[in-house]
Design an enzyme around this catalytic site. Sequence first.
Site, PDB file in Angstrom:
ATOM      1  N   GLU A  23       0.968  -1.461   0.015  1.00 53.80           N
ATOM      2  CA  GLU A  23      -0.133   0.062  -0.163  1.00 53.80           C
ATOM      3  C   GLU A  23       0.985   1.237  -0.003  1.00 53.80           C
ATOM      4  O   GLU A  23       1.789   1.401   0.699  1.00 53.80           O
ATOM      5  CB  GLU A  23      -0.980   0.025   1.254  1.00 53.80           C
ATOM      6  CG  GLU A  23      -2.296   0.033   0.992  1.00 53.80           C
ATOM      7  CD  GLU A  23      -3.133  -0.699  -0.116  1.00 53.80           C
ATOM      8  OE1 GLU A  23      -2.892  -0.027  -1.234  1.00 53.80           O
ATOM      9  OE2 GLU A  23      -3.740  -1.394   0.395  1.00 53.80           O
ATOM     10  N   HIS A  24       0.543   2.272  -0.858  1.00 56.07           N
ATOM     11  CA  HIS A  24       1.359   3.376  -0.975  1.00 56.07           C
ATOM     12  C   HIS A  24       2.785   3.187  -1.526  1.00 56.07           C
ATOM     13  O   HIS A  24       3.527   3.857  -1.143  1.00 56.07           O
ATOM     14  CB  HIS A  24       1.520   4.036   0.190  1.00 56.07           C
ATOM     15  CG  HIS A  24      -0.157   4.933   0.578  1.00 56.07           C
ATOM     16  ND1 HIS A  24      -0.350   6.236   0.116  1.00 56.07           N
ATOM     17  CD2 HIS A  24      -1.135   4.324   0.941  1.00 56.07           C
ATOM     18  CE1 HIS A  24      -1.610   6.651   0.600  1.00 56.07           C
ATOM     19  NE2 HIS A  24      -2.323   5.373   1.093  1.00 56.07           N
ATOM     20  N   ASP A  26       3.281   2.114  -4.800  1.00 64.93           N
ATOM     21  CA  ASP A  26       3.053   2.328  -6.311  1.00 64.93           C
ATOM     22  C   ASP A  26       3.908   3.658  -6.658  1.00 64.93           C
ATOM     23  O   ASP A  26       4.767   3.518  -7.450  1.00 64.93           O
ATOM     24  CB  ASP A  26       1.847   2.244  -6.920  1.00 64.93           C
ATOM     25  CG  ASP A  26       0.719   3.273  -6.263  1.00 64.93           C
ATOM     26  OD1 ASP A  26       0.946   3.758  -5.199  1.00 64.93           O
ATOM     27  OD2 ASP A  26      -0.250   3.072  -6.888  1.00 64.93           O
ATOM     28  N   GLY A 120     -13.166   2.961  -1.547  1.00 65.02           N
ATOM     29  CA  GLY A 120     -11.531   2.522  -1.699  1.00 65.02           C
ATOM     30  C   GLY A 120     -11.628   1.471  -2.603  1.00 65.02           C
ATOM     31  O   GLY A 120     -10.525   0.701  -2.656  1.00 65.02           O
ATOM     32  N   SER A 122     -11.877   1.674  -5.908  1.00 65.33           N
ATOM     33  CA  SER A 122     -11.270   2.437  -7.143  1.00 65.33           C
ATOM     34  C   SER A 122     -12.124   2.620  -8.382  1.00 65.33           C
ATOM     35  O   SER A 122     -12.148   2.308  -9.237  1.00 65.33           O
ATOM     36  CB  SER A 122      -9.966   1.405  -7.691  1.00 65.33           C
ATOM     37  OG  SER A 122      -9.219   2.113  -8.240  1.00 65.33           O
ATOM     38  N   SER A 123     -13.494   2.863  -7.789  1.00 60.60           N
ATOM     39  CA  SER A 123     -14.657   3.377  -8.878  1.00 60.60           C
ATOM     40  C   SER A 123     -13.973   4.356  -9.705  1.00 60.60           C
ATOM     41  O   SER A 123     -14.373   4.654 -10.918  1.00 60.60           O
ATOM     42  CB  SER A 123     -15.838   3.587  -7.928  1.00 60.60           C
ATOM     43  OG  SER A 123     -15.868   4.817  -7.242  1.00 60.60           O
ATOM     44  N   ASP A 167      -4.191   1.448  -9.476  1.00 56.95           N
ATOM     45  CA  ASP A 167      -5.749   1.253  -9.827  1.00 56.95           C
ATOM     46  C   ASP A 167      -5.931   1.012 -11.497  1.00 56.95           C
ATOM     47  O   ASP A 167      -6.603   0.318 -11.635  1.00 56.95           O
ATOM     48  CB  ASP A 167      -6.409   2.461  -9.351  1.00 56.95           C
ATOM     49  CG  ASP A 167      -5.985   2.627  -7.661  1.00 56.95           C
ATOM     50  OD1 ASP A 167      -5.448   1.768  -7.093  1.00 56.95           O
ATOM     51  OD2 ASP A 167      -6.484   3.552  -7.285  1.00 56.95           O
TER      52      ASP A 167
HETATM   53  C1  GLA Z   1      -4.822   4.916  -4.102  1.00 55.20           C
HETATM   54  C2  GLA Z   1      -4.199   5.302  -5.108  1.00 55.20           C
HETATM   55  C3  GLA Z   1      -3.060   4.017  -5.661  1.00 55.20           C
HETATM   56  C4  GLA Z   1      -2.245   3.689  -4.379  1.00 55.20           C
HETATM   57  C5  GLA Z   1      -3.287   3.425  -3.304  1.00 55.20           C
HETATM   58  C6  GLA Z   1      -2.544   3.266  -2.145  1.00 55.20           C
HETATM   59  O1  GLA Z   1      -5.857   3.933  -4.574  1.00 55.20           O
HETATM   60  O2  GLA Z   1      -4.909   5.780  -6.480  1.00 55.20           O
HETATM   61  O3  GLA Z   1      -2.283   4.723  -6.641  1.00 55.20           O
HETATM   62  O4  GLA Z   1      -1.575   4.624  -4.182  1.00 55.20           O
HETATM   63  O5  GLA Z   1      -4.092   4.553  -3.124  1.00 55.20           O
HETATM   64  O6  GLA Z   1      -1.668   1.854  -2.188  1.00 55.20           O
END
Ligand code: GLA
Length: 440
Positions: A23-24, A26, A120, A122-123, A167
């Site tokens: 997580e975080h 990328d 969270g 990712s829509s 995402d």
């Molecule tokens: C959001 C961002 C992603 C990623 C996540 C955390 O979804 O869009 O690029 O950084 O948070 O992992």
Amino acid sequence: MTISSNTNRFTVYAPGRVNLLGEHTDYNGLPVLPMAIDRRIRVYGAPRMDAMVAASREDIPQESVEFALRSPIPKHPQGHWINYVKAGMQGVLDSLTQSETQEIRGCDLMVSGTIPQGVGLSSSSALVVASALALLKANRIDRPPIALAEQMAEAEHYTGTRGGGMDQAACLLSRAGHLLKIDFFPLRAAPVSLPDGVTVVICDSLIRAKKSETALKAYNLRALECRFAVLLLRRFLHRKGDPADFQRLGDLLLPPWNLGYPELARLAEEALKDSYGYSELCSALGDEEAIRSLLLDYSFDDDGENLSFACGKRFRHVIRDAQRVELGKRLLQERNVRGFGRLMNEGHDSARNDFEISRPELDRLTEAAREQGALGSRLTGAGFGGCTVNLVYSDEAERFRQAMYESCYAMTQPKPPIEETVLNTDPADGAQVVNESSIC
Ligand code: GLA
């Protein structure tokens, strides 16, 4: 709108995603391990003869938005849904050749979908990707999905977030039955089969982490802290006589540095303090002007001086979480689902303690899930609310769902339906474009 009578009409499907490890990482150039879920954005589309786009949503059909495909496409107020459509299309415009730009045609779009919004999953990235695919389809332009995923990661910055590329890549490149190990800069993706006998269950904390509001600032602050951490690391190495000129933490794993994760962790511990106040950061970096310009870049104005920047803590999480991705991939290949679950639990702890993106509601959900026998449970995505992701044995999944529903949502009034709070999901295929003639 005349989509239904247009003989060239098409449908775009773009899935949401859930992330299992990393997580975080990328935007730090380090890997992630998400999967596409079987909830998706659906866009009915039809090409137009002019260079206009007219888009509406099935749930608010009275609100149709029209705009011209002329770069730069002006933005709606921050947080408006049409900005995600515009982001995808601006991203396509930015990637066109001169002759493609001159001939560009618009499209009519009707957007609907089954991804819960603001939780969270990712829509918003799914809408960015779906809109880009619709515009490409309307103009009969082919893009390799990997190139499109890279373009869309950048394109989504149009909406004000400084996200990485997870995402959009998960949305475009995922494969049914598999997680996707994604590496960045340059983007690479490899499917990793989810072993038989385990199921992914998503639990909604009911805390809405809206990208347009405080969560957006909180997200951008995390990305900025990581940026400052890179500058501090560079300065540390310069002082030791290494003219290091890397852009992201992940670059240090590559030539000429070739560090391994343990060395990277040691370097970060040695070079970075847990946290810096504004003036401390200025004296550590010796360049207040650069700091101010980065603050502006990440949408912080004069409030920057009141912030503190937890550079050391952030990198402690990022390095370990990226290492968990590498290890987790291996454990899945060996079908060691218990070991994988333990990594998920550790990932939650470091997201809570070092990256500080959890909330008490998310912590409670993960604790309840472990009590109910989850192999692993952690927050997923940006954090600050949204969902947890849980790995459970498939033959216990139904009991697990019911138990989570009874124990975690009993007091919620009105009680939300189980299908909206404790979601079963299978790893799904990435985005697809279907000609209307082939739709049943
Ligand atoms: C959001 C961002 C992603 C990623 C996540 C955390 O979804 O869009 O690029 O950084 O948070 O992992």
